[in-house]
Scaffold this motif. Structure first.
Motif, PDB file in Angstrom:
ATOM      1  N   VAL A  52       0.952  -1.067   0.150  1.00  0.00           N
ATOM      2  CA  VAL A  52      -0.182   0.109   0.013  1.00  0.00           C
ATOM      3  C   VAL A  52       0.874   1.054   0.043  1.00  0.00           C
ATOM      4  CG1 VAL A  52      -1.952  -0.925   1.241  1.00  0.00           C
ATOM      5  CG2 VAL A  52      -0.075   0.329   2.151  1.00  0.00           C
ATOM      6  N   SER A  53       0.348   2.267  -0.303  1.00  0.00           N
ATOM      7  CA  SER A  53       0.957   3.525  -0.281  1.00  0.00           C
ATOM      8  C   SER A  53       0.221   4.505   0.641  1.00  0.00           C
ATOM      9  CB  SER A  53       0.948   4.404  -1.963  1.00  0.00           C
ATOM     10  OG  SER A  53       1.436   3.463  -2.893  1.00  0.00           O
ATOM     11  N   ILE A  54       1.296   5.350   1.186  1.00  0.00           N
ATOM     12  CA  ILE A  54       0.865   6.162   2.209  1.00  0.00           C
ATOM     13  C   ILE A  54       1.262   7.544   2.221  1.00  0.00           C
ATOM     14  CG2 ILE A  54       0.793   6.293   5.104  1.00  0.00           C
ATOM     15  CD1 ILE A  54       1.217   3.263   5.028  1.00  0.00           C
ATOM     16  N   GLN A  55       0.347   8.433   2.430  1.00  0.00           N
ATOM     17  CA  GLN A  55       0.908   9.954   2.471  1.00  0.00           C
ATOM     18  C   GLN A  55       0.680  10.265   3.841  1.00  0.00           C
ATOM     19  OE1 GLN A  55      -1.369  13.901   1.163  1.00  0.00           O
ATOM     20  NE2 GLN A  55      -0.606  12.856  -0.478  1.00  0.00           N
ATOM     21  N   VAL A  56       1.682  11.121   4.376  1.00  0.00           N
ATOM     22  CA  VAL A  56       1.607  11.085   6.032  1.00  0.00           C
ATOM     23  C   VAL A  56       1.664  12.854   5.884  1.00  0.00           C
ATOM     24  CG1 VAL A  56       3.216  11.138   7.930  1.00  0.00           C
ATOM     25  CG2 VAL A  56       3.441   9.539   6.130  1.00  0.00           C
ATOM     26  N   LYS A  57       0.587  13.292   6.895  1.00  0.00           N
ATOM     27  CA  LYS A  57       0.829  14.681   7.185  1.00  0.00           C
ATOM     28  C   LYS A  57       0.997  14.846   8.572  1.00  0.00           C
ATOM     29  CE  LYS A  57      -0.193  16.013   3.008  1.00  0.00           C
ATOM     30  NZ  LYS A  57       0.689  16.748   2.442  1.00  0.00           N
ATOM     31  N   THR A  58       1.995  15.483   9.171  1.00  0.00           N
ATOM     32  CA  THR A  58       2.458  15.895  10.650  1.00  0.00           C
ATOM     33  C   THR A  58       1.737  17.269  11.175  1.00  0.00           C
ATOM     34  OG1 THR A  58       4.115  14.125   9.983  1.00  0.00           O
ATOM     35  CG2 THR A  58       4.054  15.218  12.148  1.00  0.00           C
ATOM     36  N   ARG A  59       1.479  17.028  12.374  1.00  0.00           N
ATOM     37  CA  ARG A  59       1.049  18.179  13.139  1.00  0.00           C
ATOM     38  C   ARG A  59       1.929  18.305  14.172  1.00  0.00           C
ATOM     39  NH1 ARG A  59      -4.587  18.246  16.735  1.00  0.00           N
ATOM     40  NH2 ARG A  59      -3.621  19.045  18.349  1.00  0.00           N
ATOM     41  N   SER A  60       2.555  19.449  14.325  1.00  0.00           N
ATOM     42  CA  SER A  60       3.738  19.806  15.203  1.00  0.00           C
ATOM     43  C   SER A  60       3.080  19.822  16.524  1.00  0.00           C
ATOM     44  CB  SER A  60       4.279  20.879  15.095  1.00  0.00           C
ATOM     45  OG  SER A  60       3.625  21.888  15.284  1.00  0.00           O
ATOM     46  N   ILE A  61       4.022  19.740  17.702  1.00  0.00           N
ATOM     47  CA  ILE A  61       3.520  19.791  19.199  1.00  0.00           C
ATOM     48  C   ILE A  61       2.875  21.158  19.415  1.00  0.00           C
ATOM     49  CG2 ILE A  61       4.413  19.969  21.418  1.00  0.00           C
ATOM     50  CD1 ILE A  61       6.507  17.745  20.432  1.00  0.00           C
ATOM     51  N   ARG A  62       3.368  22.192  18.878  1.00  0.00           N
ATOM     52  CA  ARG A  62       3.020  23.588  18.848  1.00  0.00           C
ATOM     53  C   ARG A  62       1.326  23.887  18.346  1.00  0.00           C
ATOM     54  NH1 ARG A  62       7.700  24.026  16.689  1.00  0.00           N
ATOM     55  NH2 ARG A  62       6.856  25.248  15.037  1.00  0.00           N
ATOM     56  N   ASN A  63       1.294  22.947  17.386  1.00  0.00           N
ATOM     57  CA  ASN A  63      -0.154  23.413  16.512  1.00  0.00           C
ATOM     58  C   ASN A  63      -1.088  22.577  17.254  1.00  0.00           C
ATOM     59  OD1 ASN A  63      -2.288  23.127  14.873  1.00  0.00           O
ATOM     60  ND2 ASN A  63      -0.961  22.592  13.153  1.00  0.00           N
ATOM     61  N   LYS A  64      -2.313  23.567  17.758  1.00  0.00           N
ATOM     62  CA  LYS A  64      -3.212  23.053  18.568  1.00  0.00           C
ATOM     63  C   LYS A  64      -4.534  22.885  17.796  1.00  0.00           C
ATOM     64  CE  LYS A  64      -0.568  22.734  22.248  1.00  0.00           C
ATOM     65  NZ  LYS A  64      -0.016  21.391  22.128  1.00  0.00           N
ATOM     66  N   GLN A  65      -4.476  23.425  16.611  1.00  0.00           N
ATOM     67  CA  GLN A  65      -5.806  23.412  15.649  1.00  0.00           C
ATOM     68  C   GLN A  65      -6.009  22.225  14.981  1.00  0.00           C
ATOM     69  OE1 GLN A  65      -5.795  26.701  13.083  1.00  0.00           O
ATOM     70  NE2 GLN A  65      -7.709  26.190  12.157  1.00  0.00           N
ATOM     71  N   GLY A  66      -4.677  21.733  14.373  1.00  0.00           N
ATOM     72  CA  GLY A  66      -4.938  20.614  13.087  1.00  0.00           C
ATOM     73  C   GLY A  66      -4.204  20.638  12.196  1.00  0.00           C
ATOM     74  N   TRP A  67      -4.498  19.927  11.205  1.00  0.00           N
ATOM     75  CA  TRP A  67      -3.440  19.486   9.962  1.00  0.00           C
ATOM     76  C   TRP A  67      -3.798  20.506   8.908  1.00  0.00           C
ATOM     77  CZ3 TRP A  67      -5.401  16.056  13.136  1.00  0.00           C
ATOM     78  CH2 TRP A  67      -4.640  15.133  13.786  1.00  0.00           C
ATOM     79  N   LYS A  68      -2.671  21.273   8.488  1.00  0.00           N
ATOM     80  CA  LYS A  68      -3.061  22.300   7.306  1.00  0.00           C
ATOM     81  C   LYS A  68      -2.421  21.348   6.150  1.00  0.00           C
ATOM     82  CE  LYS A  68      -1.733  26.717   5.574  1.00  0.00           C
ATOM     83  NZ  LYS A  68      -0.511  27.926   5.694  1.00  0.00           N
TER      84      LYS A  68
END
Length: 164
Positions: A52-68
């Motif tokens: 399978v292929s996987i795209q990864v999106k990471t939210r930093s520790i400082r980011n409290k809102q969500g994934w941009k």
């Protein structure tokens, strides 16, 4: 360290966390070359017969809102072997993973963005198109919450590929 470098390191950390988690679960996981536009990780059964292929999106520790996310995230790919894992980096090193089939997340993000556009700004004016999309944790549904640390969609896909 500059902001760009810091953001790159956050993204790379998320990719490695996904690979580590998949390896812990008994799969081979490899990073793709940088700047691959659609996916970051290839996961395979140990014998290499199913992938399978996987795209990864990471939210930093400082980011409290969500994934941009880029606005292209809302374009379905029609590929049942393509997944997105949203990584939430946490203090203390225990990351959270939200596992989605690509087209499922595309629908969720598009729906939330449409609702956002329909809501007037504070001054009553109409919102304008922006070049990105948020997957805001405040908008999580029960389905989103059930995806936390739930690798079953990927595991089931790897188990069923090639079987008739």
């Amino acid at each position: 360290m500059g902001k760009k470098s810091s953001n790159n390191l956050v993204g790379i950390a998320g990719e490695y966390y996904v690979c580590a988690e998949l390896c812990r679960r008994g799969y081979l996981a490899l990073l793709t070359p940088k700047n691959n536009p659609l996916f970051d990780v290839i996961a395979s059964t140990p014998d290499g017969s199913k992938t399978v292929s996987i795209q990864v999106k990471t939210r930093s520790i400082r980011n409290k809102q969500g994934w941009k996310l880029g606005k292209d995230i809302t374009t379905k790919k029609g590929n049942p072997d393509l997944f997105i894992v949203l990584v939430n980096l946490e203090e203390g090193g225990l990351s959270e993973f939200y596992v989605y089939e690509y087209d499922v997340l595309a629908d969720v993000v598009q729906k939330n963005y449409t609702v956002y556009l329909e809501q007037p700004k504070r001054d009553g004016s109409k919102r304008k198109e922006v070049g990105f999309r948020w997957h805001d944790i405040k908008l999580f549904t029960n389905d989103d919450r059930r995806r936390k640390d739930n690798w079953r969609p990927i595991e089931m896909k790897l188990a069923q590929q090639g079987s008739t």
